[in-house]
Design a protein around this motif. Structure first.
Motif, short mmCIF file in Angstrom:
data_model
loop_
_atom_site.label_atom_id
_atom_site.label_comp_id
_atom_site.label_asym_id
_atom_site.label_seq_id
_atom_site.Cartn_x
_atom_site.Cartn_y
_atom_site.Cartn_z
N PHE B 21 1.66 -9.12 2.30
CA PHE B 21 1.09 -7.78 2.28
C PHE B 21 2.11 -6.71 2.04
O PHE B 21 1.84 -5.72 1.39
N ALA B 22 3.29 -6.90 2.54
CA ALA B 22 4.31 -5.92 2.22
C ALA B 22 4.65 -6.17 0.76
O ALA B 22 4.66 -7.31 0.31
N ALA B 23 4.88 -5.10 0.00
CA ALA B 23 5.13 -5.27 -1.41
C ALA B 23 6.52 -5.84 -1.69
O ALA B 23 6.93 -5.96 -2.82
N LYS B 24 7.23 -6.19 -0.66
CA LYS B 24 8.57 -6.72 -0.82
C LYS B 24 8.51 -8.04 -1.57
O LYS B 24 7.69 -8.90 -1.28
N TYR B 364 -5.06 2.47 0.56
CA TYR B 364 -5.58 1.36 -0.25
C TYR B 364 -7.05 1.55 -0.63
O TYR B 364 -7.59 0.77 -1.38
N GLY B 393 -4.05 -6.67 -1.50
CA GLY B 393 -2.82 -7.39 -1.76
C GLY B 393 -1.66 -6.46 -1.96
O GLY B 393 -1.66 -5.34 -1.47
N ALA B 394 -0.68 -6.93 -2.70
CA ALA B 394 0.53 -6.15 -2.90
C ALA B 394 0.17 -4.83 -3.56
O ALA B 394 -0.67 -4.79 -4.45
N HIS B 395 0.79 -3.78 -3.09
CA HIS B 395 0.47 -2.47 -3.62
C HIS B 395 1.76 -1.87 -4.14
O HIS B 395 2.57 -1.40 -3.38
N ALA B 397 4.55 0.49 -5.77
CA ALA B 397 4.78 1.92 -5.62
C ALA B 397 4.31 2.65 -6.87
O ALA B 397 4.35 2.11 -7.97
#
Lengths: 301, 400
Positions: B21-24, B364, B393-395, B397
């Motif tokens: 979930f973190a866009a990392k 989101y 999901g991934a968001h 930037a």
């Protein structure tokens, strides 16, 4: 078309006046790291901070000016642990500067140097804006600052070996002053142990961990979501059963929710500087903790 | 059928891969992001949509009536290694009863070329203008400005190569060139025998004090067009397709100004944005399918601009206003052919005023209400839309 081209060329000539400066260009994501870089790097670093104490570091726009700054940086110092996930990866991708990409010596992630709190066991967007890598606001624990300072000194030497002795000397001096200051702060704050405080967002976990303060509740119903009237009422019920001493918020958070809860409960509101520049006399990391403890103890009498 | 199995494959892949979930971008799993976009439209006109003076193509249109879906976007992206980044975006949409998977983006990009240089290759949104490279779910209105609809069929996407250079200066200055295949609208087959199409752009930007930031861009786009076709015109049993062959050149200027108190956009912020494009075309129009073949010479001068402002007056809530206008002056040897190609204005100036209000429960999820007083064609109309845009999901930037 020709007009455009001549405009580009003139602009380039006007702009490519790069000043000859210090050994390292440091880009700090937050003011606390700019301050630490200045403590350790002195005249050998030229530091810029991407944000101020009045800006929420979770929500920064990847502005053109920031891209231009990352382009020229030798070292990025950021909290990490996904605090800057909404903007830093974009800056790094758009700046085309190989020296400061993740996993290079030019990218220093402060929270990766210390043990983090609030690491979630399970993660789901319905829980709000939570960080998988744990709570990123590590700079509010002076013990962790000490560990990070040591790691940063090593990193500065790695990037600028010519300044090795200079950096080491400055670190030793900083560390001594910091240790003395920590002893003083702990003494001043001893009365805060066990105090219950309502927070706006969980920015204060590390400070409270250090001083033994308990979080009595948060104004945000879920991390990152704005306060609602409904949530404040339920918070009031909780506080009736287990009261709190104060409600704290940062300079970049809207004080409305805190004030409203204060009206409902009679609990006083305290604005804390959160980072360097967050209050009038907060010029560096030392004064950040001086003022923070002063304000906390001021209300706790 | 092929598209359906591809869709199934993507969905299966998405289900099997644990979502981070973190866009990392950690580990070996690509970031997966899904955008869901649903709409409800209400307006009176039943006639085909036209934009007097402009050949329509690509995704150009005014939106549907009643319940319908926008693009459902599924995208996968990750660092390939420490040198490359890759991204694939598919848009799943229904066109005339058929579910289609469109390959919206599929590109690689260098991460560590250094010296301010970066290369992008594959299929990507062109970086000309301000809005062109932005995905639909980040637009501030449900639809694009008329000038994008009229000139680019909503957005310029093409297959090719892009080189950019970022200057090592205090003021942001980025220069870029693109060379692309030119197979899609509006280039329409430029690569088949022509020289493909090329674009050049420059962007400047900076801060004005702590509360303001700005960006100014200049763009140029050109193509040797082999066969750009616009909507089919049925004449009894025979269908004729107006097709343009010739040279096309676009120049544009774009400007964005953002304000937020102390640079803290979380509570309140204001964005003002304006773009102007001008296009010159020279060549011939043929009515492909007509017998005997009807054709006309064609010299086109088209331009358009819009200005919009978006104000977030409190967390979660934003209001916006947009005004757009187009102008066309097209000439040719056969006015009848030009008319069938949609290139005759009959003195009509397309224009539109739009207001919108949106509410974002979290970053989101967004729900939007939009109203347009649409005079983009002769039959003026009132358009109402309600739209939701949700990101799972991934968001990634958002860029400035």
């Amino acid at each position: 078309m020709k007009k455009f081209i001549s405009l580009f060329l003139t602009s380039i000539m006007l702009l490519v006046a790069i000043p000859a400066t210090a050994a390292l260009n440091v880009f700090a994501c937050e003011p606390e790291w700019a301050s630490l870089a200045n403590e350790l790097g002195g005249e050998r670093v030229k530091t810029v901070s991407a944000t101020t104490a009045y800006q929420d570091p979770h929500h920064i726009e990847a502005r053109p000016s920031l891209i231009a700054k990352v382009r020229r940086a030798d070292l990025l110092i950021c909290s990490g642990a996904d605090l800057e996930v909404g903007w830093l990866p974009l800056l790094q991708r758009q700046a085309s500067n190989a020296r400061v990409l993740p996993n290079t010596p030019g990218y220093f992630e402060a929270s990766a140097m210390v043990e983090r709190l609030d690491i979630p066991v399970k993660i789901d967007r319905s829980m709000g804006d939570i960080h998988a890598a744990g709570n990123p606001h590590v700079h509010l624990d002076p013990r962790r600052i000490q560990t990070i300072a040591k790691a940063l000194q090593v990193r500065l030497v790695e990037l600028d070996p010519a300044g090795k002795e200079y950096y080491q000397q400055r670190f030793v001096k900083f560390n001594q002053r910091w240790q003395q200051a920590m002893n003083k702060w702990q003494q001043q704050a001893s009365q805060l142990k066990g105090t219950r405080i309502v927070v706006h967002h969980r920015d204060w976990v590390y400070l409270f961990d250090w001083l033994g303060i308990e979080i009595a509740g948060a104004l945000e119903p879920k991390p990152g979501l704005p306060t609602t009237a409904f949530h404040l009422v339920s918070l009031k019920q909780t506080l009736k059963a287990k009261p709190a001493k104060m409600i704290v918020h940062t300079t970049y958070q809207n004080p409305r929710g805190a004030k409203r809860l204060s009206q409902l409960t009679g609990i006083p509101v305290v604005q804390l500087p959160y980072t360097v520049g967050g209050a009038e006399h907060v010029k560096d990391l030392f004064s950040l903790f001086d003022v923070t403890i002063q304000r906390l103890t001021g209300v706790n009498k | 059928m092929k598209t359906k199995s591809m869709l199934l494959g993507l969905v299966t892949f998405a289900c099997l891969t644990p979502l981070t979930f973190a866009a990392k971008q950690d580990g070996f799993n690509p970031d997966i992001s899904l955008v869901l976009d649903g709409r409800y439209g209400s307006y009176t006109n039943t006639s085909d949509y036209v934009l007097p003076g402009f050949m329509l193509g690509g995704e150009a249109g005014r939106g549907e009536k009643r319940f319908y879906l926008g693009h459902s976007e599924l995208s996968l992206s990750a660092k390939v290694d420490d040198m490359f980044y890759g991204k694939l975006t598919t848009a799943i949409a229904e066109h005339e009863g058929e579910t289609e998977v469109e390959l919206e983006e599929a590109f690689i990009e260098t991460l560590a070329l250094d010296h301010g240089l970066a290369v992008k290759a594959g299929r990507f949104f062109s970086d000309i203008g301000y809005l062109n490279n932005q995905h639909g779910h980040t637009w501030d209105f449900m639809d694009v400005p008329l000038v994008y609809r009229g000139l680019f069929g909503n957005q310029l996407i093409d297959d090719g190569l892009q080189l950019t250079w970022l200057a090592p200066t205090d003021v942001y200055f980025k220069l870029g060139v693109e060379a692309t295949r030119g197979n899609r609208f509006p280039a329409g087959g430029a690569s088949i025998e022509g020289n493909g199409n090329q674009a050049v752009f420059a962007k400047f930007g900076g801060d004005a004090g702590i509360s303001n930031a700005w960006q100014l861009g200049f763009s140029h786009w050109r193509a040797d067009i082999e066969a750009r076709s616009a909507g089919t015109h049925a004449h009894g049993a025979v269908s004729e397709v107006p097709t343009f062959k010739g040279e096309s050149e676009v120049n544009g200027i774009d400007f964005v100004w953002k304000w937020s108190p102390n640079g803290n956009s979380r509570e309140r912020n204001l964005k003002i944005q304006a773009e102007y494009f001008q296009r010159s075309e020279d060549g011939n129009i043929e009515m492909v399918g007509s017998s005997p073949l009807e054709s006309s010479t064609y010299q086109g001068e088209q331009s358009g601009w819009y200005v919009q402002t978006i104000y977030q007056f409190m967390p979660r809530w934003r209001v916006g206003y947009r005004y757009d206008q187009l102008k066309a002056n097209n000439t040719g040897s056969d006015a009848g052919v030009l008319a069938e190609a949609g290139l005759v204005t009959d003195g009509h100036t397309p224009e539109r005023s739009t207001i919108m209000l949106d509410y974002s429960y979290s970053e989101y999820s967004r729900i939007r209400f939009q109203y347009s007083k649409d005079n983009s064609y002769d039959d003026g109309d009132n358009l109402f839309f309600v739209q939701y845009i949700m990101t799972l999901g991934a968001h990634g930037a958002h860029s400035f």
